[in-house]
Design a protein around this motif. Structure first.
Motif, PDB file in Angstrom:
ATOM      1  N   VAL A 196       3.111  14.160  -2.779  1.00  0.00           N
ATOM      2  CA  VAL A 196       2.116  13.207  -2.262  1.00  0.00           C
ATOM      3  C   VAL A 196       1.281  13.860  -1.158  1.00  0.00           C
ATOM      4  CG1 VAL A 196       1.800  10.970  -1.121  1.00  0.00           C
ATOM      5  CG2 VAL A 196       3.590  11.242  -2.838  1.00  0.00           C
ATOM      6  N   ARG A 197       1.896  14.744  -0.375  1.00  0.00           N
ATOM      7  CA  ARG A 197       1.188  15.362   0.752  1.00  0.00           C
ATOM      8  C   ARG A 197      -0.076  16.073   0.288  1.00  0.00           C
ATOM      9  NH1 ARG A 197       2.825  15.751   5.811  1.00  0.00           N
ATOM     10  NH2 ARG A 197       4.994  15.285   6.328  1.00  0.00           N
ATOM     11  N   SER A 198      -1.086  16.087   1.174  1.00  0.00           N
ATOM     12  CA  SER A 198      -2.381  16.611   0.748  1.00  0.00           C
ATOM     13  C   SER A 198      -2.397  18.135   0.668  1.00  0.00           C
ATOM     14  CB  SER A 198      -3.480  16.105   1.674  1.00  0.00           C
ATOM     15  OG  SER A 198      -3.093  16.356   3.003  1.00  0.00           O
ATOM     16  N   ASN A 199      -1.379  18.822   1.230  1.00  0.00           N
ATOM     17  CA  ASN A 199      -1.392  20.279   1.091  1.00  0.00           C
ATOM     18  C   ASN A 199      -0.809  20.745  -0.244  1.00  0.00           C
ATOM     19  OD1 ASN A 199       1.226  19.585   1.909  1.00  0.00           O
ATOM     20  ND2 ASN A 199       1.591  21.604   2.797  1.00  0.00           N
TER      21      ASN A 199
ATOM     22  N   THR B 145       0.865  -1.185   0.000  1.00  0.00           N
ATOM     23  CA  THR B 145       0.000   0.000   0.000  1.00  0.00           C
ATOM     24  C   THR B 145       0.896   1.228   0.000  1.00  0.00           C
ATOM     25  OG1 THR B 145      -0.067   0.038   2.397  1.00  0.00           O
ATOM     26  CG2 THR B 145      -1.840  -1.159   1.285  1.00  0.00           C
ATOM     27  N   GLY B 146       0.342   2.340  -0.422  1.00  0.00           N
ATOM     28  CA  GLY B 146       1.144   3.552  -0.506  1.00  0.00           C
ATOM     29  C   GLY B 146       0.333   4.638  -1.173  1.00  0.00           C
ATOM     30  N   PRO B 147       0.976   5.472  -1.991  1.00  0.00           N
ATOM     31  CA  PRO B 147       0.247   6.576  -2.622  1.00  0.00           C
ATOM     32  C   PRO B 147      -0.859   6.082  -3.551  1.00  0.00           C
ATOM     33  CG  PRO B 147       2.616   6.841  -2.892  1.00  0.00           C
ATOM     34  CD  PRO B 147       2.408   5.489  -2.311  1.00  0.00           C
ATOM     35  N   PHE B 148      -0.714   4.867  -4.095  1.00  0.00           N
ATOM     36  CA  PHE B 148      -1.681   4.370  -5.071  1.00  0.00           C
ATOM     37  C   PHE B 148      -2.499   3.230  -4.463  1.00  0.00           C
ATOM     38  CE2 PHE B 148       2.300   5.543  -7.426  1.00  0.00           C
ATOM     39  CZ  PHE B 148       1.904   6.850  -7.666  1.00  0.00           C
TER      40      PHE B 148
ATOM     41  N   ARG C   2       6.009   6.368  16.485  1.00  0.00           N
ATOM     42  CA  ARG C   2       6.462   7.260  17.542  1.00  0.00           C
ATOM     43  C   ARG C   2       6.342   8.737  17.150  1.00  0.00           C
ATOM     44  NH1 ARG C   2      12.108   5.635  18.681  1.00  0.00           N
ATOM     45  NH2 ARG C   2      11.267   3.614  18.123  1.00  0.00           N
ATOM     46  N   HIS C   3       6.612   9.039  15.889  1.00  0.00           N
ATOM     47  CA  HIS C   3       6.709  10.452  15.503  1.00  0.00           C
ATOM     48  C   HIS C   3       5.653  10.896  14.514  1.00  0.00           C
ATOM     49  CE1 HIS C   3      10.481  10.435  17.605  1.00  0.00           C
ATOM     50  NE2 HIS C   3      10.933   9.468  16.835  1.00  0.00           N
ATOM     51  N   ARG C   4       4.662  10.074  14.319  1.00  0.00           N
ATOM     52  CA  ARG C   4       3.691  10.338  13.256  1.00  0.00           C
ATOM     53  C   ARG C   4       3.021  11.703  13.407  1.00  0.00           C
ATOM     54  NH1 ARG C   4      -0.128   5.920  10.532  1.00  0.00           N
ATOM     55  NH2 ARG C   4      -1.007   7.330   8.985  1.00  0.00           N
ATOM     56  N   GLU C   5       2.612  12.017  14.643  1.00  0.00           N
ATOM     57  CA  GLU C   5       1.856  13.263  14.828  1.00  0.00           C
ATOM     58  C   GLU C   5       2.738  14.485  14.682  1.00  0.00           C
ATOM     59  OE1 GLU C   5      -0.785  13.443  18.153  1.00  0.00           O
ATOM     60  OE2 GLU C   5      -1.602  11.492  17.534  1.00  0.00           O
ATOM     61  N   ARG C   6       3.922  14.404  15.288  1.00  0.00           N
ATOM     62  CA  ARG C   6       4.822  15.553  15.235  1.00  0.00           C
ATOM     63  C   ARG C   6       5.060  15.999  13.794  1.00  0.00           C
ATOM     64  NH1 ARG C   6      10.120  17.212  17.671  1.00  0.00           N
ATOM     65  NH2 ARG C   6       9.985  15.594  19.241  1.00  0.00           N
ATOM     66  N   TYR C   7       5.198  15.034  12.886  1.00  0.00           N
ATOM     67  CA  TYR C   7       5.529  15.379  11.500  1.00  0.00           C
ATOM     68  C   TYR C   7       4.342  15.279  10.551  1.00  0.00           C
ATOM     69  CZ  TYR C   7      10.321  15.340  13.130  1.00  0.00           C
ATOM     70  OH  TYR C   7      11.467  15.614  13.807  1.00  0.00           O
ATOM     71  N   ALA C   8       3.132  15.146  11.105  1.00  0.00           N
ATOM     72  CA  ALA C   8       1.911  15.098  10.285  1.00  0.00           C
ATOM     73  C   ALA C   8       2.046  14.118   9.122  1.00  0.00           C
ATOM     74  CB  ALA C   8       1.567  16.498   9.761  1.00  0.00           C
ATOM     75  N   LEU C   9       2.520  12.898   9.424  1.00  0.00           N
ATOM     76  CA  LEU C   9       2.678  11.893   8.361  1.00  0.00           C
ATOM     77  C   LEU C   9       1.307  11.394   7.915  1.00  0.00           C
ATOM     78  CD1 LEU C   9       5.738   9.841   9.522  1.00  0.00           C
ATOM     79  CD2 LEU C   9       5.396  10.848   7.271  1.00  0.00           C
ATOM     80  N   GLU C  10       1.076  11.382   6.621  1.00  0.00           N
ATOM     81  CA  GLU C  10      -0.210  10.922   6.100  1.00  0.00           C
ATOM     82  C   GLU C  10      -0.097   9.467   5.664  1.00  0.00           C
ATOM     83  OE1 GLU C  10      -1.497  13.719   3.084  1.00  0.00           O
ATOM     84  OE2 GLU C  10      -0.551  15.355   4.202  1.00  0.00           O
ATOM     85  N   GLU C  11      -1.194   8.741   5.817  1.00  0.00           N
ATOM     86  CA  GLU C  11      -1.150   7.307   5.514  1.00  0.00           C
ATOM     87  C   GLU C  11      -0.708   7.042   4.071  1.00  0.00           C
ATOM     88  OE1 GLU C  11      -1.388   4.787   7.647  1.00  0.00           O
ATOM     89  OE2 GLU C  11      -1.096   3.340   6.015  1.00  0.00           O
ATOM     90  N   ARG C  12      -1.148   7.908   3.125  1.00  0.00           N
ATOM     91  CA  ARG C  12      -0.800   7.644   1.726  1.00  0.00           C
ATOM     92  C   ARG C  12       0.684   7.848   1.429  1.00  0.00           C
ATOM     93  NH1 ARG C  12      -1.815  12.449  -1.498  1.00  0.00           N
ATOM     94  NH2 ARG C  12      -2.574  11.094  -3.126  1.00  0.00           N
ATOM     95  N   MET C  13       1.411   8.467   2.361  1.00  0.00           N
ATOM     96  CA  MET C  13       2.858   8.590   2.168  1.00  0.00           C
ATOM     97  C   MET C  13       3.586   7.306   2.567  1.00  0.00           C
ATOM     98  SD  MET C  13       3.412  12.328   3.871  1.00  0.00           S
ATOM     99  CE  MET C  13       5.138  12.507   3.422  1.00  0.00           C
ATOM    100  N   LEU C  14       2.917   6.486   3.380  1.00  0.00           N
ATOM    101  CA  LEU C  14       3.601   5.327   3.948  1.00  0.00           C
ATOM    102  C   LEU C  14       3.527   4.149   2.984  1.00  0.00           C
ATOM    103  CD1 LEU C  14       2.161   5.651   7.557  1.00  0.00           C
ATOM    104  CD2 LEU C  14       4.265   6.654   6.614  1.00  0.00           C
ATOM    105  N   VAL C  15       4.668   3.744   2.470  1.00  0.00           N
ATOM    106  CA  VAL C  15       4.695   2.581   1.589  1.00  0.00           C
ATOM    107  C   VAL C  15       4.843   1.361   2.478  1.00  0.00           C
ATOM    108  CG1 VAL C  15       5.899   1.425  -0.288  1.00  0.00           C
ATOM    109  CG2 VAL C  15       5.733   3.919  -0.255  1.00  0.00           C
ATOM    110  N   ARG C  16       3.745   0.616   2.617  1.00  0.00           N
ATOM    111  CA  ARG C  16       3.761  -0.546   3.505  1.00  0.00           C
ATOM    112  C   ARG C  16       3.813  -1.817   2.679  1.00  0.00           C
ATOM    113  NH1 ARG C  16       1.719   0.560   8.794  1.00  0.00           N
ATOM    114  NH2 ARG C  16       0.759   2.627   8.946  1.00  0.00           N
TER     115      ARG C  16
END
Lengths: 344, 422
Positions: B343-346, A48-51, B114-128
């Motif tokens: 990728v960020r929503s802003n 999962t990711g941007p897409f 641990r740091h997700r909130e501090r840096y406003a990480l968005e789920e769509r940025m996370l390549v899981r």
């Protein structure tokens, strides 16, 4: 005593040459007869990711107890040499069998047309480039040096600086400049189109090769020029004056006094240029990416960076080195004989 | 576009100044030691590198190596038997697949939590991958259609949604528009570019690269031949120099008004409106890449670039993560909005920033994730020109590419042994 001081003087350079020349060469040789393959397992993962989420079936390297990826390394002898030279017919045939082509004409067509040997075509162009640029570089450099010798002293500085420019420019930048002159909308292409000549320079073999040869001559000519120009400053004036008194023409003075004096420099420039030209790389990378003009060095580059196989690339590098050695043998033998036969 | 250049220049000029006056947000963390990053050398990365360097202080060294050889440097560093000389790298999706398959990536899941909130990480940025965060994506790219809206309107042409329609438009424009001898411009340069064109077409024609759940090649089948035939059908409408045309050349042909359409990287779109380089400011419009055959999905791919950390790192992961997150913060996007499709929503997409959305809507797939894909892609790039120049048939060239790919896949361990039962 004499021997000891000789050793003391030469030791630093011998050590440096061993470290910077012999050692890397030995390592390249060592790599070229080995290979490493990772131990892989088939896994299905969800990404999962941007897409949108995707199921990917992939292979992942297994880890050992310490968490390090497992790799099997071993000796493969001359296998990579055979592959680079296109001699490894069995591997290619097996691969072709295992990868059946589209039904119908494909396999038959493949057989009829023969498999394409990249190394041989790269070697062909490399030799073509080397052998066509060399005479132009020598003749052009000499002509420029003779012309400069006749220019008044005040202008010489500016002329020399201007003619050295192509040699000073980074090869990639120089090749890019040539590409931009000759591509669609390029200055030369547009000017030619104005007078009704429309040539698409990268569209066919002759013009693509011509561009690279032109680049090669343009880039190296200043080097030959500056060496010959320096040599001209040492031509014995008394011999020239004696020749004049004997009634020699300008051509005869050039032929029988100046040129023999420059002969060792001609050998030197040829030697350096043959080595350089055989490794032609930047113009191929920038101008054509090897279309019609693959070179041996470019092949090594693609094996290393695109196929990502340092072992096979090492085999190609060793073959390049052998090629240079073969080219240089006659010149080196000549130099060797001269050194031994010379005074002292 | 002037803004883009100015931003890049400003970032370059700002870098040393910023390094002297450490950013307070990063400075308050009291980081110590050293962090080394490696990334590609393009304007968006220069902007980000300058931000990473804001974390420098007397006790904390940050260096960012910007190099066009980033893939090679990253792969060597992450594969090193010792400690990686780079603590993190900017990787494209293709490199990411290679590194993941080599099990060389460090999972950042805990750091992210641990740091997700501090840096406003968005789920769509996370390549899981299987829920573990293996990379953090920050920019996207794709190839989409560029076309001369003014010429299409003048000749009453509809925007092509398939390649046959595009060829039809090209035929009409070549006949009716005197200044346009070669209406189509696309990146057919030998090697990576041409292989990418093939990669775009094959899935759109229903083909696939590999046999299911294996690394055995399948691209040489009927769909592959059809893809090559389609590429060949485009040649009469392209400059004869096409086999040497890379993104720079295609961009130039469009900017100079010599070409009327073509599929090109979204990251080049803004430069169509740069008055210093373009004669067609405001006249080029964008649409999704056409499908290979009518009704199919868009013949293009979606890409991301992101940061990843090596498994063989130097043990300063917390500091590395802080630097990366500072580098990729929301204000990085705000300050460099025009430099990339973020990728960020802003991110505020302008006229030229619509590419990824268009491709997404038209069903373009994600770039192939198999680690052996780059080997196949490489062999295709080397052999396809022969099929386009007509030296050999499409089928023969593809069979050759498949055989050469198979040899290299065996060498790299993706296919076991030298022979499998066919």
């Amino acid at each position: 005593m004499k021997r000891a001081s000789f050793l003391r003087f030469s030791a630093p350079s011998i050590a440096l040459m061993l470290l910077l020349l012999a050692l890397p060469m030995a390592m390249t040789l060592w790599l070229s007869v080995r290979t490493c393959t990772p131990e892989l397992e088939l896994v299905t993962v969800e990404v999962t990711g941007p897409f949108a989420p995707q199921q990917v079936i992939t292979q992942r390297q297994t880890l050992d107890a310490a968490g390090r990826p497992v790799e099997r390394c071993g000796f493969v002898g001359l296998e990579y040499y055979r592959k680079v030279l296109g001699l490894d017919r069995t591997a290619a045939r097996e691969a072709a069998d295992a990868a059946p082509a589209a039904k119908g004409t494909a396999a038959a067509a493949g057989d009829a047309e023969g498999t394409h040997n990249e190394f041989l075509s790269a070697l062909g162009f490399t030799l073509f480039y080397t052998l066509t640029t060399t005479p132009f570089v020598l003749a052009g450099g000499l002509a420029l040096a003779l012309a400069m010798n006749g220019v008044s002293r005040r202008l010489r500085g500016a002329f020399i600086a201007a003619s050295l420019l192509p040699f000073i420019i980074t090869p990639v930048v120089g090749a890019l400049a040539i590409k931009w002159l000759f591509r669609d909308n390029g200055l030369v292409s547009s000017l030619l189109a104005e007078v009704g000549v429309q040539i698409f320079w990268m569209a066919q073999a002759w013009s693509a090769r011509l561009l690279i040869v032109v680049y090669g001559i343009w880039h190296v000519l200043p080097f030959a020029f500056i060496v010959f120009y320096a040599g001209l400053q040492g031509v014995p004036q008394d011999s020239l004056e004696a020749a004049t008194l004997d009634g020699a023409s300008r051509w005869q003075k050039l032929r029988y006094v100046t040129l023999p004096h420059l002969a060792p420099l001609v050998v030197f420039v040829t030697l350096i240029h043959l080595m350089d030209a055989y490794r032609v790389f930047e113009p191929v990378l920038v101008l054509t990416k090897g279309a019609f003009t693959g070179s041996v060095q470019y092949l090594t580059y693609t094996l290393l960076l695109e196929e990502n196989n340092p072992y096979k690339a090492s085999a190609a590098a060793v073959l390049t080195l052998l090629g240079i050695a073969v080219l240089l043998v006659p010149l080196l033998r000549r130099t060797w004989r001269e050194q031994r036969g010379g005074p002292g | 576009m002037g803004l883009r250049r100015r931003d890049a220049l400003a970032a370059l000029v700002a870098a040393p100044a910023a390094a002297r006056a450490a950013d307070p947000a990063c400075g308050r963390l009291g980081l110590q030691g050293q962090v080394d990053l490696v990334a590609n050398a393009f304007p968006a990365m220069q902007h980000l590198a300058a931000r990473a360097e804001q974390c420098r202080s007397r006790e904390f060294k940050v260096s960012v190596k910007l190099t066009p050889q980033v893939q090679n440097e990253t792969e060597l560093a992450f594969a090193s038997a010792g400690r990686s000389p780079f603590d993190a790298a900017v990787v494209s999706q293709g490199v990411f697949s290679n590194l993941y398959s080599r099990n060389q990536l460090y999972p950042m899941t805990e750091l992210v939590q641990r740091h997700r909130e501090r840096y406003a990480l968005e789920e769509r940025m996370l390549v899981r991958v299987d829920r573990e965060v293996m990379a953090i994506a920050f920019m996207q790219n794709t190839q989409h259609l560029y076309y001369r809206a003014d010429l299409f309107e003048r000749h009453g042409l509809a925007v092509p949604s398939s390649y046959p329609e595009m060829l039809d438009c090209a035929r009409r424009l070549a006949a009716r528009e005197p200044g346009i001898a070669h209406p189509i411009a696309q990146t057919f340069s030998k090697g990576w570019d041409l292989a990418t064109e093939f990669t775009n077409l094959l899935p759109s024609l229903g083909g696939r690269f590999f046999e299911p759940a294996s690394a055995e090649p399948a691209f040489q089948g009927a769909a592959g031949v059809e893809a090559v035939e389609l590429l060949r059908a485009m040649l009469p409408y392209m400059s004869p120099n096409a086999l040497a045309s890379n993104s720079d050349d295609v961009m130039n042909q469009l900017q100079q008004g010599r070409a009327a359409m073509g599929v090109l990287w979204a990251s080049r779109a803004a430069r169509m409106d740069d008055p210093a380089a373009s004669r067609v400011v405001g006249r080029i419009a964008f649409a999704a890449a056409p499908s290979a055959r009518p009704g199919g999905r868009s013949a293009s791919h979606l890409w991301w670039d992101g940061v990843a950390m090596p498994r063989n790192g130097r043990g300063n992961r917390e500091a590395v993560f802080h630097v990366l997150m500072h580098m990729l913060g929301p204000d990085a996007v705000a300050q460099g909005n025009a430099l990339a499709i973020w990728v960020r929503s802003n991110y505020q997409p302008g006229r030229a920033g619509v590419g990824v959305r268009l491709a997404h809507q038209a069903g373009a797939p994600v770039w192939p994730g198999e680690p052996f894909f780059s080997l196949a892609h490489n062999q295709l790039g080397r052999t396809l020109p022969d099929a386009l120049t007509g030296v050999r048939s499409a089928a023969a060239v593809l069979a050759d590419a498949a055989a050469a790919y198979r040899v290299s896949a065996v060498e790299k361990g993706y296919i076991r042994g030298t022979r499998t039962s066919a």
